[in-house]
Design an enzyme around this catalytic site. Structure first.
Site, PDB file in Angstrom:
ATOM      1  N   GLU A 155       7.979   7.743  -8.211  1.00 35.99           N
ATOM      2  CA  GLU A 155       8.869   6.911  -7.403  1.00 35.99           C
ATOM      3  C   GLU A 155      10.256   6.973  -8.020  1.00 35.99           C
ATOM      4  O   GLU A 155      10.411   6.779  -9.231  1.00 35.99           O
ATOM      5  CB  GLU A 155       8.331   5.477  -7.358  1.00 35.99           C
ATOM      6  CG  GLU A 155       6.958   5.426  -6.691  1.00 35.99           C
ATOM      7  CD  GLU A 155       6.155   4.185  -7.016  1.00 35.99           C
ATOM      8  OE1 GLU A 155       5.370   3.765  -6.151  1.00 35.99           O
ATOM      9  OE2 GLU A 155       6.292   3.643  -8.124  1.00 35.99           O
ATOM     10  N   ASP A 178       0.820  -1.031   4.662  1.00 35.78           N
ATOM     11  CA  ASP A 178       1.106  -1.905   3.522  1.00 35.78           C
ATOM     12  C   ASP A 178       0.786  -3.334   3.935  1.00 35.78           C
ATOM     13  O   ASP A 178       1.419  -3.876   4.844  1.00 35.78           O
ATOM     14  CB  ASP A 178       2.568  -1.777   3.114  1.00 35.78           C
ATOM     15  CG  ASP A 178       2.939  -0.353   2.733  1.00 35.78           C
ATOM     16  OD1 ASP A 178       2.116   0.312   2.078  1.00 35.78           O
ATOM     17  OD2 ASP A 178       4.036   0.109   3.107  1.00 35.78           O
TER      18      ASP A 178
END
Length: 247
Positions: free
Chosen positions: A8, A128
């Site tokens: 990330e 999510d």
């Protein structure tokens, strides 16, 4: 089961987040390109890459992402800031193996279904979940979707995979996370990739027995060195079936 070593990016650096808090990153002082190459050298067949700056709309790490895609030698599953057809197709043209879409799918499921059919096996749906709702905009906005309905809304769209993240529970609550992810996976027609559930190689061994889960993202545990990627890849491979001995 497929292991996706995960990176990330924020401000050109490798970071990890706790429960998606973009303003509280943990920074890892490693070179992103070298780290991506290490994933490939360890034997990974894919890697997962997310651009947090693109999610926030405060610039992006485009040059760095392009360099990783161009040089790493394994396909890259890329997410972050995929808010339009043009953005998705831009990164497909740049060589990304798969594109992960979440917010766009919640806002325009018809468009994302079309993208999946036009680019079969290159679009990944991100689901999510926070307190029974699908979250968007980098986990900051609750959508109107329940996760089961969200997955089912796409029918037989040819997604390459569905990444499911339980945002509410943290890594010390893996049993709760696995329960949610496995339950949602039963509604999916595409392979489900679990996110945020690996602390150790024992978790990977356990995942291989969880029904409906075909892969796992592994990020923070690699940077903390609580998981060795080469070992994780070996554990994730199916072993030989026992054969009865006849006498």
């Amino acid at each position: 089961m497929l292991i996706y070593p995960t990176m990330e990016l924020q401000g050109g650096r490798c970071v990890t987040l706790a429960k998606g808090r973009l303003n509280e990153p943990m920074v890892w002082h490693v070179d992103p390109v070298e780290t991506a190459h290490d994933f490939a050298k360890a034997g990974a067949s894919w890697m997962h890459l997310t651009d947090f700056d693109a999610i926030e709309g405060r610039g992006d790490n485009a040059e760095l992402v392009e360099e990783i895609i161009r040089t790493v030698g394994i396909p890259v599953q890329l997410g972050g800031g995929m808010h339009s057809r043009e953005r998705v197709e831009h990164w497909i043209d740049k060589g990304a193996g798969r594109i992960v879409v979440g917010s766009l799918a919640a806002r325009d499921p018809q468009l994302v279904g079309e993208l999946a059919r036009f680019h079969p096996d290159q679009i990944v749906l991100a689901v999510d979940v926070w307190r029974g709702q699908v979250m968007t905009d980098g986990w900051r906005t609750a959508s109107a979707w329940a996760p089961e309905s969200f997955i089912e809304a796409f029918g037989d769209a040819p997604f390459a995979g569905i990444v499911i993240t339980d945002i509410e529970n943290e890594l010390d609550e893996v049993e709760a996370q696995l329960g949610l992810i496995s339950s949602l996976a039963s509604h999916a027609r595409a392979p489900v990739i679990a996110s945020g559930v690996v602390r150790s190689v024992d978790d990977i061994a356990r995942l291989t027995y969880v029904q409906n889960i075909a892969g796992a993202l592994v990020g923070r545990a690699l940077f903390r060195k609580s998981v060795d990627l080469s070992e994780a890849l070996k554990i994730a491979q199916p072993g030989p079936e026992p054969v009865a001995a006849f006498r």
